[in-house]
Enzyme design. Structure first.
Site, PDB file in Angstrom:
ATOM      1  N   SER A  92       0.800  -1.207   0.000  1.00  0.00           N
ATOM      2  CA  SER A  92       0.000   0.000   0.000  1.00  0.00           C
ATOM      3  C   SER A  92       0.840   1.269   0.000  1.00  0.00           C
ATOM      4  CB  SER A  92      -0.957  -0.055   1.182  1.00  0.00           C
ATOM      5  OG  SER A  92      -2.126   0.672   0.901  1.00  0.00           O
ATOM      6  N   LYS A 104      -1.189  -4.090  -3.081  1.00  0.00           N
ATOM      7  CA  LYS A 104      -2.459  -3.480  -2.668  1.00  0.00           C
ATOM      8  C   LYS A 104      -2.516  -2.066  -3.225  1.00  0.00           C
ATOM      9  CE  LYS A 104      -5.344  -2.050   1.178  1.00  0.00           C
ATOM     10  NZ  LYS A 104      -5.358  -0.615   0.814  1.00  0.00           N
ATOM     11  N   ASP A 158       9.525   5.292 -10.784  1.00  0.00           N
ATOM     12  CA  ASP A 158       9.094   5.978 -12.005  1.00  0.00           C
ATOM     13  C   ASP A 158       9.955   7.200 -12.302  1.00  0.00           C
ATOM     14  OD1 ASP A 158       7.146   4.106 -12.331  1.00  0.00           O
ATOM     15  OD2 ASP A 158       5.439   5.472 -12.128  1.00  0.00           O
TER      16      ASP A 158
END
Length: 433
Positions: free
Chosen positions: A300, A325, A311
């Site tokens: 999460s 999740k 990224d």
């Protein structure tokens, strides 16, 4: 209406990390009400008929309150593993968990095939001390099978007063069941730990994302710089077995390592669930090389941080695939001190990746391994030979056994951490050239 990121959890006696003071947005009830479909009259008649049959024919009397509350729980439990109906005690415990202090065992759990599955033990708790590992299945609680129990029922059975004992029967990696007896404790979780691994190389461990975790990471970075007396050469950010927590904390932590760009965004059915968070120009990490450690217990909010840094190519992700999740839970307070914990959105990394049920894949896969030091062979060096020439540059001779025994370090018994540190040192060698 707080937005929560965390694996379905208990932290044993806390159902999930989050609380009423985390992130406030306008209540979506009006938006939902304005677009709702007409009431399904046929289904409501069936519901009323079933309720009446139970009241008149069930072997024991059942109150309307019990039947209706069970019906509500059933509605939530069949949506997804993370939505739930919170009764007053559950709601209060959820709010307390964001402060970092709560009672229980210190286990984050989910459900798998009807069994309770350990997502991760929390550092410095009875669960971690007992050696419970991510992926363990809890098949019995005090000799009662967990198969068929709901998440909340399992949580209730594992709660108890600090000092009381509980026996869990576990299955690990498909092996034979084994018992672990634990003593419940008042869990005080320090969300951030830091230390210098070697000269110039800092270590940051985040155990879970609490309300003040972002602030604590900023202080830890400043402390590491002060201890090193100069700019750091690299940082290891350890998110292993971190089950998640508060959305805003994950954003703040990520922001300490970025100067610009999107961190995370969410999308759901209601306007209030669509949020975007971007970095500000300040960079508390000073842009030093970064390695982020993740594993199957990183869930999460941990995945938000790891995904954003990956990224933006801000750091190298190392370890094993994360938990996967990618959903957001919102706590909607109800009357009588009750609440709904409802999945309202999915989150996406800056490049638009949803990691739901897939997880973050590390850039370099390094699995857990036991590190064992081998004894050096009995060999001679040039400096051991009688009459050897001295070093023309004035360097001191280094015969066999001249190196003093080094003090034990954190990375000595942690293969993944030692690999992360070696990578940082290698990056600095090439950068210096």
């Amino acid at each position: 209406m707080p937005q929560l990121f965390r694996a379905t959890s208990l932290a044993l006696a806390a159902t999930l990390l989050g609380g009423a003071s985390l992130l406030h947005a306008a209540e979506p009830t009006e938006t939902v009400a304005s677009s709702k479909a007409p009431l399904p009259l046929d289904e409501l008649r069936t519901f009323a008929e079933v309720m009446d049959r139970i009241k008149t024919a069930y072997v024991e009397p059942v109150s309307d309150k019990t039947l209706l509350e069970n019906a509500i729980k059933g509605m939530l439990s069949n949506l997804d593993p993370h939505s739930a109906y919170l009764e007053p005690d559950d709601f209060a415990e959820l709010q307390e968990s964001t402060s970092g202090e709560f009672g229980g065992l210190g286990i984050e759990v989910g459900m798998e095939d009807g069994f309770v599955k350990v997502i991760s033990p929390i550092d410095d708790t009875p669960a971690s001390a007992a050696g419970i590992q991510p992926g363990d299945l809890i098949i019995k609680i005090d000799d009662q099978p967990t198969k068929g129990l709901s998440m909340m029922e399992a949580v209730d059975k594992m709660r108890g007063k600090a000092g009381s004992k509980i026996k869990l029967t576990l299955v690990r990696d498909g092996g034979k069941p084994f018992d672990v007896t634990l003593t419940r404790a008042a869990i005080k979780v320090k969300s951030v730990k830091s230390e210098l691994l070697d000269d110039g190389y800092g270590y940051l461990r985040i155990t879970q994302f609490q309300v003040k975790t972002g602030e604590e990471v900023g202080k830890a970075l400043a402390k590491l710089r002060k201890e090193n007396a100069k700019k750091l050469s690299g940082i290891v950010l350890d998110l292993r077995n971190n089950p998640g927590g508060v959305l805003q904390a994950a954003v703040e932590v990520t922001d300490h390592f970025l100067k610009k760009g999107l961190i995370v965004y969410t999308k759901g059915r209601i306007p209030n669930s669509e949020l975007r968070f971007s970095a500000d120009p300040a960079d508390a990490s000073e842009g030093v090389p970064l390695v982020v450690l993740i594993n199957g217990g990183s869930a999460s909010a941990s995945e938000i941080v790891a995904g954003a840094l990956q990224d933006h190519k801000r750091g190298v992700l190392m370890g094993t695939d994360s938990f996967g999740k990618g959903s957001v839970q919102t706590v909607l307070p109800l009357t009588n001190d009750r609440a709904l914990k409802l999945t309202t959105a999915l989150y996406y990394t800056p490049n638009g990746r949803s990691i739901q049920a897939q997880g973050i894949v590390p850039d370099i896969e390094v699995t857990r391994a036991k590190v064992t030091k081998l004894q050096a062979d009995s060999i001679y060096k040039e400096a051991d030979l009688q009459g050897h020439l001295g070093n023309g540059n004035g360097g001191k001779d280094k015969p066999t056994g001249s190196q003093a025994a080094s003090k034990s370090k954190l990375q000595d018994d942690d293969y993944q951490l030692s690999q992360a540190l070696n990578l940082l040192k290698g990056l600095n060698v090439t950068r210096s050239n």
